[in-house]
Design an enzyme around this catalytic site. Structure first.
Site, PDB file in Angstrom:
ATOM      1  N   ASP A 103       0.836  -1.188   0.000  1.00 35.01           N
ATOM      2  CA  ASP A 103       0.000   0.000   0.000  1.00 35.01           C
ATOM      3  C   ASP A 103       0.878   1.248   0.000  1.00 35.01           C
ATOM      4  OD1 ASP A 103      -2.747   0.941   0.070  1.00 35.01           O
ATOM      5  OD2 ASP A 103      -3.148  -0.783   1.362  1.00 35.01           O
ATOM      6  N   ASP A 216      -3.285   4.423  -2.470  1.00 33.54           N
ATOM      7  CA  ASP A 216      -4.430   4.873  -1.692  1.00 33.54           C
ATOM      8  C   ASP A 216      -4.872   6.267  -2.138  1.00 33.54           C
ATOM      9  OD1 ASP A 216      -6.139   4.426   0.762  1.00 33.54           O
ATOM     10  OD2 ASP A 216      -5.102   6.253   1.402  1.00 33.54           O
ATOM     11  N   GLU A 271      -6.498   3.722  -6.304  1.00 37.38           N
ATOM     12  CA  GLU A 271      -7.827   3.872  -5.728  1.00 37.38           C
ATOM     13  C   GLU A 271      -8.340   5.247  -6.142  1.00 37.38           C
ATOM     14  OE1 GLU A 271     -10.034   3.561  -1.400  1.00 37.38           O
ATOM     15  OE2 GLU A 271      -8.116   4.585  -1.547  1.00 37.38           O
ATOM     16  N   HIS A 341     -11.210  -3.918   2.220  1.00 38.02           N
ATOM     17  CA  HIS A 341     -11.166  -3.609   3.645  1.00 38.02           C
ATOM     18  C   HIS A 341     -12.006  -2.389   4.024  1.00 38.02           C
ATOM     19  CE1 HIS A 341      -8.346  -0.917   1.765  1.00 38.02           C
ATOM     20  NE2 HIS A 341      -8.277  -0.206   2.861  1.00 38.02           N
ATOM     21  N   ASP A 342     -12.440  -1.600   3.035  1.00 39.79           N
ATOM     22  CA  ASP A 342     -13.226  -0.394   3.289  1.00 39.79           C
ATOM     23  C   ASP A 342     -14.717  -0.590   3.018  1.00 39.79           C
ATOM     24  OD1 ASP A 342     -11.197   1.308   4.136  1.00 39.79           O
ATOM     25  OD2 ASP A 342     -10.709   1.971   2.102  1.00 39.79           O
TER      26      ASP A 342
END
Length: 572
Positions: A103, A216, A271, A341-342
């Site tokens: 990440d 991210d 993302e 995960h979100d």
């Protein structure tokens, strides 16, 4: 497209498995997953057949946002292990030809990062311009945050976690920008020194042997000159029309690709909320391998946005997903995902996590692995894990959930506690963060200690041991589909064509590569539904490649598809 037209890239042909380390496997009894826990399960990943592991942050962090508030980019957080542990993990994965992407969180740091700690010491500190500091505004308004002299924040932008995107700093008497939590100050990408620091850090990790980055909120880096107020009432949050896809974002990402990424044949997945297909193609031109886009994840937002519940029909989901299949067919590449995960668990959101848990989990697996693009599996989805049945906020750990629920309560947006808990059960990021369910032992075999977040009570039935022993399980179906994806250029590179776009239960599409064609038929409903093959394939000789029910014949013919039935045919 024909075989000769294929632009082959290793990351296009890969299947990615996302690991949320703190919830994957704990080996020291701390209740938090660790790197040695991942090493212990590398054989499991190899057996599933995945090609790439995307590892959520394991960097040094105070943990205000579970590692997305980084205080040191080149250090491993003690709760996860050491750099030696991480190096061992990388070696173990590479021994099995599994690549590792990390990440990259560079829109913001932790407020405990040395850069920010220096930045807030004085207005003339050498690190001051590493972040976005502004004086407040003298405005005549009631309510909201104000500095000690009555000034309001520099503009009206809001945080994704609720409330203003600015916090007042008493030491220097100015405000700093944070699009997320107040402990996550935004970096100032206008500053060339910031960009050089980031690029040097990225190259350091690539030199250590990683295979790429998941980036991210990467399309938030560029903020416009003057930081103007938002006037877009339809923006995802107030200000998003200014700080998403900002004026210099393509300059930054092109520079990043040229200076860092290109020499390493690295995979990058960005993302990117609020992009359309044309914008995504522009990001591909900047060197981005693929992007996470979110149209399909907003279909169930309610009248008050993300923290209220709405409903949608299958044709809306087909339109959202097909838009990207068609929009990036010739330029760019899709990252095919339904959750991470979100987000809530994909089975509870898009499937049936009750009577048809296994059937609908398999159907969603079929969808993920037969659309054009790189499939992403989030840990536990291959078992058919479900949302957690939260009974109170005491069970919630997620800062995003807690802050947004508090603000919604203050604004009177919940009729009562029952409605509030219903939204939490549907929406909280913690649904995806409950521990991986390895066995029917205490705490699902995740830890010998007290887990940092509760284990889903269905672990006694839904767990790795039970799934691997059952030949017809969700896990074994995923494994077979991963193998099928690897074996078929058609399912990787073939063009996507949608049929019956307005049908309320059936999702039917073909994949075509030269003279090869596959047909995918999905009954996305709780009832049996009559399937009539489209004219283009009716009567074709066929080979059944995958099915989640027992199917006797290879012929593609009119039939009743059972609830949540999925079939994949190779047409001859």
């Amino acid at each position: 497209m024909t075989q000769s037209d294929i632009d082959r890239q290793w990351w296009k042909e890969a299947v990615v498995y996302q690991i949320y380390p703190r919830s994957f496997n704990d080996t020291d009894g701390s209740g938090v997953g660790d790197i040695q826990g991942i090493i212990e399960r590398v054989e499991y990943l190899d057996d599933l057949g995945v090609d790439v592991v995307w590892l959520n942050p394991i960097y040094e962090s105070p943990g205000a946002d579970n590692g997305y508030d980084i205080s040191s980019y080149r250090s491993i957080d003690d709760q996860f292990g050491t750099m030696a542990d991480w190096e061992e993990l990388l070696a173990k994965l590479h021994e099995r030809d599994i690549k590792l992407i990390m990440d990259l969180v560079v829109n913001h740091t932790s407020d405990e990062h040395i850069w920010f700690e220096e930045s807030r010491k004085s207005t003339d500190n050498e690190y001051r311009d590493y972040y976005i500091w502004r004086e407040g505004r003298q405005v005549d308004r009631e309510g909201g945050p104000h500095g000690p002299s009555g000034e309001a924040p520099p503009n009206n932008w809001e945080s994704f976690f609720g409330g203003p995107a600015w916090s007042y700093d008493e030491q220097t008497g100015e405000w700093y920008l944070h699009i997320f939590d107040s402990k996550q100050p935004d970096l100032n990408w206008e500053n060339t020194e910031v960009r050089e620091e980031i690029y040097d850090m990225m190259e350091w990790w690539l030199e250590k042997g990683i295979d790429g980055f998941r980036m991210d909120v990467i399309n938030l880096l560029s903020k416009p000159d003057g930081l103007p107020d938002s006037e877009d009432e339809d923006a995802l949050v107030v200000g998003a029309d200014h700080f998403m896809n900002g004026p210099r974002i393509h300059d930054y990402l092109s520079e990043m690709h040229e200076e860092v990424i290109e020499p390493y044949d690295a995979m990058t997945v960005g993302e990117m909320a609020n992009v359309d297909a044309e914008q995504a193609r522009a990001y591909s031109a900047d060197g981005m391998s693929m992007a996470f886009t979110f149209d399909h994840l907003r279909l169930d937002f309610g009248p008050n946005g993300r923290w209220s519940h709405g409903t949608f029909e299958l044709p809306e989901l087909k339109r959202a997903m097909s838009y990207w299949q068609e929009g990036l067919g010739d330029e760019g590449w899709n990252a095919v995902f339904l959750g991470n995960h979100d987000e809530p668990r994909i089975l509870s959101r898009f499937g049936n996590d009750g009577v048809y848990r296994a059937e609908s989990a398999k159907l969603l697996a079929t969808l993920l692995t037969t659309l054009q693009g790189t499939p992403y599996i989030f840990q536990g989805d291959e078992l058919g894990m479900t949302n957690y049945p939260f009974e109170s906020l005491d069970e919630v750990r997620d800062v995003d959930t807690l802050k947004n629920v508090r603000i919604a309560r203050e604004e009177g947006r919940f009729a009562d506690e029952t409605e509030m808990l219903d939204v939490v059960r549907r929406r909280s990021r913690d649904n995806a963060r409950t521990p991986m369910q390895w066995s029917d032992e205490e705490y699902a075999g995740f830890t010998d200690g007290e887990p940092w977040i509760p284990v889903n009570p269905n672990y006694e039935k839904v767990n790795v041991e039970a799934e691997r022993e059952n030949r017809d399980s969700v896990w074994n179906y995923y494994r077979r589909l991963v193998d099928l994806h690897h074996e078929s250029d058609l399912l990787v590179y073939g063009d996507y064509d949608l049929y019956l776009p307005e049908h309320g239960e059936l999702w039917v599409y073909t994949r075509t590569l030269g003279d090869e064609q596959a047909l995918v038929a999905l009954n996305v409903s709780d009832t049996s539904t009559t399937f009539e093959p489209p004219d283009v394939v009716a009567g074709s000789d066929a080979e059944l490649l995958a099915a989640n029910y027992t199917v006797d014949a290879d012929a593609v013919e009119t039939t009743d598809l059972q609830p949540w039935e999925a079939r994949v045919y190779k047409l001859n």
